[in-house]
Design a protein around this motif. Structure first.
Motif, PDB file in Angstrom:
ATOM      1  N   UNK A 184       0.795  -1.226   0.000  1.00  0.00           N
ATOM      2  CA  UNK A 184       0.000   0.000   0.000  1.00  0.00           C
ATOM      3  C   UNK A 184       0.828   1.278   0.000  1.00  0.00           C
ATOM      4  N   UNK A 185       1.928   1.310   0.771  1.00  0.00           N
ATOM      5  CA  UNK A 185       2.714   2.549   0.797  1.00  0.00           C
ATOM      6  C   UNK A 185       3.363   2.862  -0.560  1.00  0.00           C
ATOM      7  N   UNK A 186       3.993   1.883  -1.247  1.00  0.00           N
ATOM      8  CA  UNK A 186       4.502   2.199  -2.588  1.00  0.00           C
ATOM      9  C   UNK A 186       3.384   2.592  -3.548  1.00  0.00           C
ATOM     10  N   UNK A 187       2.226   1.923  -3.425  1.00  0.00           N
ATOM     11  CA  UNK A 187       1.108   2.250  -4.310  1.00  0.00           C
ATOM     12  C   UNK A 187       0.634   3.678  -4.066  1.00  0.00           C
ATOM     13  N   UNK A 188       0.609   4.084  -2.806  1.00  0.00           N
ATOM     14  CA  UNK A 188       0.186   5.451  -2.485  1.00  0.00           C
ATOM     15  C   UNK A 188       1.164   6.465  -3.047  1.00  0.00           C
ATOM     16  N   UNK A 218       4.579  16.923   0.927  1.00  0.00           N
ATOM     17  CA  UNK A 218       4.601  16.280   2.250  1.00  0.00           C
ATOM     18  C   UNK A 218       4.050  14.856   2.194  1.00  0.00           C
ATOM     19  N   UNK A 219       2.851  14.619   1.630  1.00  0.00           N
ATOM     20  CA  UNK A 219       2.378  13.228   1.578  1.00  0.00           C
ATOM     21  C   UNK A 219       3.270  12.326   0.729  1.00  0.00           C
ATOM     22  N   UNK A 220       3.858  12.868  -0.356  1.00  0.00           N
ATOM     23  CA  UNK A 220       4.749  12.053  -1.176  1.00  0.00           C
ATOM     24  C   UNK A 220       6.008  11.689  -0.408  1.00  0.00           C
ATOM     25  N   UNK A 221       6.556  12.666   0.327  1.00  0.00           N
ATOM     26  CA  UNK A 221       7.758  12.399   1.116  1.00  0.00           C
ATOM     27  C   UNK A 221       7.470  11.356   2.192  1.00  0.00           C
ATOM     28  N   UNK A 222       6.286  11.451   2.825  1.00  0.00           N
ATOM     29  CA  UNK A 222       5.954  10.503   3.890  1.00  0.00           C
ATOM     30  C   UNK A 222       5.752   9.094   3.344  1.00  0.00           C
ATOM     31  N   UNK A 223       5.030   8.968   2.234  1.00  0.00           N
ATOM     32  CA  UNK A 223       4.814   7.639   1.661  1.00  0.00           C
ATOM     33  C   UNK A 223       6.128   7.044   1.162  1.00  0.00           C
ATOM     34  N   UNK A 224       7.017   7.881   0.627  1.00  0.00           N
ATOM     35  CA  UNK A 224       8.327   7.417   0.180  1.00  0.00           C
ATOM     36  C   UNK A 224       9.126   6.895   1.373  1.00  0.00           C
ATOM     37  N   UNK A 225       9.077   7.642   2.475  1.00  0.00           N
ATOM     38  CA  UNK A 225       9.764   7.227   3.713  1.00  0.00           C
ATOM     39  C   UNK A 225       9.208   5.910   4.233  1.00  0.00           C
TER      40      UNK A 225
END
Length: 218
Positions: A31-35, A57-64
């Motif tokens: 789910x996190x890579x998909x997001x 911000x959401x992209x950085x968090x999901x990448x992390x």
């Protein structure tokens, strides 16, 4: 928890709790890579530069979180090895807190367990990793609300506090691997912490780094 279970892993409820831990790790891996990909695709499709701040911000968090998932897998398999070697032990109202003691950084949750071979002494264990520790940290601190602290009044542990252990609240639920830093860190010297040969061998079978038996006196 059945009193007839010799090891924590023998308890069906424990195996179900561990399976849930593994399922969460697997779902996060998907789910996190998909997001992250979905957010990136959404941003590219808008083609408006000023909207970048909406996605950053959401992209950085999901990448992390995508790159953090390996820690969830590692924790799950460390937990299984410990659960297979140690029985559950029940502790009531363990001393705990967030920082404010020597050797523990501010904001890090800690617990004090009785030493298995010297019950009159205590061994401090620190939640070094924030993976799955937010729930615990919000209940172990001195400033936690009474209803939250009541949720960790009884704590189960399977392991040896001188090395590593799985902790949980009754059920078991909220499995978390807590350990001394040298136990899984090849860059730090392993310590015996006064453990006897049997305790060292048990910890070794559970996947913990311990000194060679020949270097520990009987």
């Amino acid at each position: 928890m059945s009193p007839t279970c010799r090891m924590a892993w023998d308890d069906p409820a424990t195996r179900r709790a561990w399976a849930l831990l593994l399922i969460c790790a697997a779902l996060g891996q998907i789910l996190w890579p998909a997001a992250w990909v979905a957010l990136l695709a959404w941003y590219v499709s808008t083609s408006i530069t000023w909207t970048l701040w909406l996605f950053f911000v959401p992209m950085a968090y999901t990448f992390y979180r995508t790159f953090l998932q390996w820690a969830y897998w590692r924790g799950a398999f460390r937990a299984r090895r410990l659960l297979r070697q140690y029985p559950w032990q029940v502790h009531m109202e363990l001393e705990s807190g967030l920082g404010n003691i020597p050797g523990v950084g501010n904001g890090y949750a800690w617990l004090k367990f009785p030493n298995p071979e010297m019950p009159d002494q205590q061994v401090t264990m620190v939640m070094h990793s924030h993976v799955r520790s937010i729930w615990w940290g919000g209940r172990l601190g001195k400033r936690a609300k009474a209803e939250r602290k009541a949720q960790v009044r009884e704590i189960w542990s399977a392991g040896d506090p001188r090395f590593a252990a799985v902790i949980a609240v009754p059920g078991p639920r909220r499995l978390y691997v807590i350990h001394q830093r040298p136990s899984y860190n090849p860059g730090l010297p392993a310590e015996a912490h006064g453990a006897g040969l049997h305790a060292l061998e048990l910890a070794r079978r559970a996947g913990v780094r311990v000194p060679d038996s020949g270097s520990v006196g009987t």
